[in-house]
Write a protein that holds these residues in place. Structure first.
Motif, PDB file in Angstrom:
ATOM      1  N   ILE A 172      -4.576   7.889   2.998  1.00 48.41           N
ATOM      2  CA  ILE A 172      -4.101   9.078   3.691  1.00 48.41           C
ATOM      3  C   ILE A 172      -4.277   8.885   5.192  1.00 48.41           C
ATOM      4  O   ILE A 172      -5.385   8.541   5.661  1.00 48.41           O
ATOM      5  CB  ILE A 172      -4.878  10.342   3.249  1.00 48.41           C
ATOM      6  N   VAL A 173      -3.204   9.101   5.936  1.00 49.76           N
ATOM      7  CA  VAL A 173      -3.248   9.017   7.400  1.00 49.76           C
ATOM      8  C   VAL A 173      -2.953  10.399   7.958  1.00 49.76           C
ATOM      9  O   VAL A 173      -1.880  10.961   7.704  1.00 49.76           O
ATOM     10  CB  VAL A 173      -2.236   7.987   7.941  1.00 49.76           C
ATOM     11  N   LYS A 174      -3.911  10.957   8.699  1.00 45.07           N
ATOM     12  CA  LYS A 174      -3.790  12.302   9.253  1.00 45.07           C
ATOM     13  C   LYS A 174      -4.034  12.266  10.761  1.00 45.07           C
ATOM     14  O   LYS A 174      -4.205  11.202  11.353  1.00 45.07           O
ATOM     15  CB  LYS A 174      -4.827  13.255   8.622  1.00 45.07           C
ATOM     16  N   VAL A 175      -4.104  13.461  11.328  1.00 46.05           N
ATOM     17  CA  VAL A 175      -4.508  13.613  12.722  1.00 46.05           C
ATOM     18  C   VAL A 175      -5.877  14.276  12.789  1.00 46.05           C
ATOM     19  O   VAL A 175      -6.807  13.736  13.374  1.00 46.05           O
ATOM     20  CB  VAL A 175      -3.480  14.439  13.526  1.00 46.05           C
ATOM     21  N   LYS A 176      -6.010  15.446  12.184  1.00 43.53           N
ATOM     22  CA  LYS A 176      -7.263  16.201  12.245  1.00 43.53           C
ATOM     23  C   LYS A 176      -8.020  16.131  10.929  1.00 43.53           C
ATOM     24  O   LYS A 176      -7.483  15.746   9.893  1.00 43.53           O
ATOM     25  CB  LYS A 176      -6.998  17.658  12.630  1.00 43.53           C
ATOM     26  N   GLY A 194       0.574  12.466  11.445  1.00 46.21           N
ATOM     27  CA  GLY A 194      -0.148  11.206  11.353  1.00 46.21           C
ATOM     28  C   GLY A 194       0.663   9.967  11.672  1.00 46.21           C
ATOM     29  O   GLY A 194       0.133   9.005  12.238  1.00 46.21           O
ATOM     30  N   LEU A 195       1.932   9.946  11.291  1.00 43.50           N
ATOM     31  CA  LEU A 195       2.793   8.790  11.550  1.00 43.50           C
ATOM     32  C   LEU A 195       4.133   9.256  12.100  1.00 43.50           C
ATOM     33  O   LEU A 195       4.694  10.231  11.605  1.00 43.50           O
ATOM     34  CB  LEU A 195       3.033   7.973  10.272  1.00 43.50           C
ATOM     35  N   THR A 196       4.642   8.556  13.083  1.00 46.85           N
ATOM     36  CA  THR A 196       5.988   8.802  13.599  1.00 46.85           C
ATOM     37  C   THR A 196       6.996   8.047  12.732  1.00 46.85           C
ATOM     38  O   THR A 196       6.632   7.137  11.982  1.00 46.85           O
ATOM     39  CB  THR A 196       6.125   8.303  15.045  1.00 46.85           C
ATOM     40  N   PRO A 197       8.290   8.377  12.836  1.00 47.89           N
ATOM     41  CA  PRO A 197       9.293   7.577  12.129  1.00 47.89           C
ATOM     42  C   PRO A 197       9.243   6.097  12.519  1.00 47.89           C
ATOM     43  O   PRO A 197       9.446   5.228  11.669  1.00 47.89           O
ATOM     44  CB  PRO A 197      10.612   8.231  12.551  1.00 47.89           C
ATOM     45  N   ALA A 198       8.964   5.802  13.768  1.00 48.66           N
ATOM     46  CA  ALA A 198       8.873   4.403  14.198  1.00 48.66           C
ATOM     47  C   ALA A 198       7.729   3.692  13.486  1.00 48.66           C
ATOM     48  O   ALA A 198       7.865   2.525  13.079  1.00 48.66           O
ATOM     49  CB  ALA A 198       8.684   4.337  15.716  1.00 48.66           C
ATOM     50  N   ALA A 199       6.606   4.386  13.318  1.00 44.51           N
ATOM     51  CA  ALA A 199       5.473   3.802  12.601  1.00 44.51           C
ATOM     52  C   ALA A 199       5.807   3.599  11.125  1.00 44.51           C
ATOM     53  O   ALA A 199       5.442   2.584  10.522  1.00 44.51           O
ATOM     54  CB  ALA A 199       4.245   4.694  12.748  1.00 44.51           C
ATOM     55  N   MET A 206       0.839  -1.194   0.000  1.00 46.14           N
ATOM     56  CA  MET A 206       0.000   0.000   0.000  1.00 46.14           C
ATOM     57  C   MET A 206       0.876   1.248   0.000  1.00 46.14           C
ATOM     58  O   MET A 206       1.877   1.324   0.710  1.00 46.14           O
ATOM     59  CB  MET A 206      -0.919  -0.003   1.223  1.00 46.14           C
ATOM     60  N   HIS A 207       0.480   2.244  -0.782  1.00 42.22           N
ATOM     61  CA  HIS A 207       1.150   3.540  -0.786  1.00 42.22           C
ATOM     62  C   HIS A 207       0.358   4.477   0.129  1.00 42.22           C
ATOM     63  O   HIS A 207      -0.831   4.706  -0.081  1.00 42.22           O
ATOM     64  CB  HIS A 207       1.216   4.110  -2.198  1.00 42.22           C
ATOM     65  N   ILE A 208       1.039   5.004   1.136  1.00 43.86           N
ATOM     66  CA  ILE A 208       0.388   5.801   2.183  1.00 43.86           C
ATOM     67  C   ILE A 208       0.931   7.225   2.142  1.00 43.86           C
ATOM     68  O   ILE A 208       2.144   7.433   2.028  1.00 43.86           O
ATOM     69  CB  ILE A 208       0.639   5.180   3.574  1.00 43.86           C
ATOM     70  N   GLY A 209       0.037   8.200   2.253  1.00 42.82           N
ATOM     71  CA  GLY A 209       0.441   9.591   2.293  1.00 42.82           C
ATOM     72  C   GLY A 209       0.182  10.206   3.662  1.00 42.82           C
ATOM     73  O   GLY A 209      -0.866   9.952   4.268  1.00 42.82           O
ATOM     74  N   VAL A 210       1.132  11.009   4.131  1.00 38.75           N
ATOM     75  CA  VAL A 210       0.995  11.694   5.417  1.00 38.75           C
ATOM     76  C   VAL A 210       1.212  13.189   5.189  1.00 38.75           C
ATOM     77  O   VAL A 210       2.345  13.635   4.990  1.00 38.75           O
ATOM     78  CB  VAL A 210       2.005  11.169   6.457  1.00 38.75           C
ATOM     79  N   PRO A 211       0.150  13.986   5.199  1.00 38.42           N
ATOM     80  CA  PRO A 211       0.313  15.418   4.961  1.00 38.42           C
ATOM     81  C   PRO A 211       0.730  16.166   6.214  1.00 38.42           C
ATOM     82  O   PRO A 211       0.574  15.671   7.342  1.00 38.42           O
ATOM     83  CB  PRO A 211      -1.095  15.843   4.524  1.00 38.42           C
ATOM     84  N   LYS A 212       1.217  17.371   6.012  1.00 39.99           N
ATOM     85  CA  LYS A 212       1.465  18.278   7.128  1.00 39.99           C
ATOM     86  C   LYS A 212       0.126  18.870   7.539  1.00 39.99           C
ATOM     87  O   LYS A 212      -0.638  19.344   6.702  1.00 39.99           O
ATOM     88  CB  LYS A 212       2.424  19.388   6.711  1.00 39.99           C
ATOM     89  N   GLU A 213      -0.179  18.827   8.835  1.00 33.95           N
ATOM     90  CA  GLU A 213      -1.453  19.361   9.312  1.00 33.95           C
ATOM     91  C   GLU A 213      -1.497  20.875   9.119  1.00 33.95           C
ATOM     92  O   GLU A 213      -0.511  21.573   9.362  1.00 33.95           O
ATOM     93  CB  GLU A 213      -1.655  19.013  10.791  1.00 33.95           C
ATOM     94  N   ILE A 214      -2.660  21.378   8.697  1.00 32.57           N
ATOM     95  CA  ILE A 214      -2.773  22.816   8.427  1.00 32.57           C
ATOM     96  C   ILE A 214      -3.725  23.515   9.396  1.00 32.57           C
ATOM     97  O   ILE A 214      -3.898  24.728   9.304  1.00 32.57           O
ATOM     98  CB  ILE A 214      -3.210  23.090   6.976  1.00 32.57           C
ATOM     99  N   LYS A 215      -4.331  22.774  10.319  1.00 29.72           N
ATOM    100  CA  LYS A 215      -5.160  23.424  11.339  1.00 29.72           C
ATOM    101  C   LYS A 215      -4.269  24.317  12.198  1.00 29.72           C
ATOM    102  O   LYS A 215      -3.089  24.027  12.416  1.00 29.72           O
ATOM    103  CB  LYS A 215      -5.839  22.358  12.210  1.00 29.72           C
TER     104      LYS A 215
END
Length: 364
Positions: A70-74, A17-22, A1-10
């Motif tokens: 896409i894996v985000k936080v907000k 969304g993901l740590t380096p360990a994740a 799977m190709h996963i994208g993690v954007p920079k949060e803009i709120k």
């Protein structure tokens, strides 16, 4: 799977969304992660950390959102709506009940939207909401104590008091994770603490936990009207999974609170449980209404991103891996808890609680 993690803009949202360990855990299983440049800096993670973990650094959000998952936080904000597309998996906090605009935008996107806050185990526990609820509960007292300071607009009350002077009174609406953690901190500071809840079993548990250090009351409209006006700090900690929080504190009751008292409503991301409270931001966290300081930041854990990002990833990573391995819908078919996280799929509103909030959108 190709996963994208954007920079949060709120506003001042420094979690990622993901740590380096994740990322390392996903890379070791053959998945690829594209992370937006400097997305992790606010949480203390450099681009080099991500590169060493196996991620690919990309320059724009458009490149991130080109990935199928896409894996985000907000929740996505308006500039991100058009970046989502049909067949994509979005895994993040959504809190759809608080925003018709967001709900309609995600329905129009065609993406499958899975909300952290409605992933639920068989016993009702919310494993992806719990770590942020614990942090928000602890921060509620920390921020409340700060804004009680006279220089911040408060009435100048020290929650713990001093010998010869009464301690401040903290009233907490709701005895769940947020309320329990708020009480833990408030008790530790030496405040007088009252918790109101409608669940007698929960009140019994809280009695075992706190003993006589906390006053425990069954929550009714009359009790709220009697207790809230005497609060130096009122904390809203009410949760109805997937739905808007009920308005428990009326404008009239707020008007009876002492000038300079503080309200911190952790339920604001689900609409809030105080009639006079509206969402604020970390940049402008408070406003004054009826002489009372109102704090309504919906992403409170963003204030402690080093802690919050790691706590969130500890909970979300097993589900991210499952979605990456199996895709949708296989992952949700095999995991009933994850299936309850589905809020939108195939441009349809799926989650029953959100359907109750927006019944006209069910067949839109």
């Amino acid at each position: 799977m190709h996963i994208g993690v954007p920079k949060e803009i709120k506003d001042q949202e420094f979690r990622v969304g993901l740590t380096p360990a994740a990322v390392r855990a996903l890379s070791d299983q053959g998945h690829s992660v594209a992370i937006e440049v400097r997305a992790g800096e606010g949480s203390g993670f450099t681009d080099r950390d991500y590169l060493e973990a196996g991620a690919r650094i990309v320059e724009t959000a458009t490149e991130v959102y080109a990935q199928p998952m896409i894996v985000k936080v907000k929740e996505p904000l308006p500039p991100e709506y058009a970046l989502l597309g049909k067949g994509q998996i979005l895994f993040t906090y959504l809190h759809l009940a608080a925003s018709r605009e967001l709900t309609e935008a995600l329905l129009n996107s065609g993406a499958t939207c899975i909300a952290y806050e409605t992933v639920a185990l068989a016993d009702g526990r919310l494993p992806l909401l719990t770590p942020m609820s614990a942090i928000a509960g602890r921060l509620a007292v920390q921020f409340g104590a700060r804004f009680l300071e006279k220089q911040q607009g408060g009435r100048g009350v020290l929650l713990g008091g001093v010998p010869g002077v009464a301690a401040g009174h903290v009233v907490i609406l709701g005895g769940g994770i947020v309320g329990t953690e708020a009480a833990r901190i408030a008790v530790g500071m030496g405040a007088r603490v009252t918790i109101l809840d409608v669940n007698l079993d929960r009140l019994a548990y809280l009695e075992d936990l706190f003993g006589s250090r906390v006053e425990l009351l069954f929550s009714t409209r009359r009790t709220i009207e009697q207790v809230v006006p005497g609060a130096d700090l009122l904390i809203g900690a009410v949760l109805v999974t997937g739905r808007r929080a009920p308005k428990l504190v009326s404008r009239a009751v707020v008007g009876r609170m002492n000038p300079g008292s503080v309200i911190v409503d952790v339920a604001v991301d689900q609409g809030g449980c105080v009639e006079t409270l509206r969402p604020t931001s970390h940049s402008e966290p408070v406003y004054l209404e009826a002489g009372v300081v109102h704090y309504g930041v919906p992403n409170m854990p963003g204030a402690v991103p080093w802690t919050a990002t790691q706590a969130l990833n500890n909970a979300t990573l097993p589900y991210v891996i499952k979605l990456a391995e199996l895709g949708y819908p296989q992952a949700t078919e095999r995991d009933p808890a994850l299936a309850l996280g589905i809020n939108i799929a195939h441009s349809r509103l799926i989650h029953p609680a959100v359907q109750q909030v927006f019944p006209d959108l069910i067949h839109a």
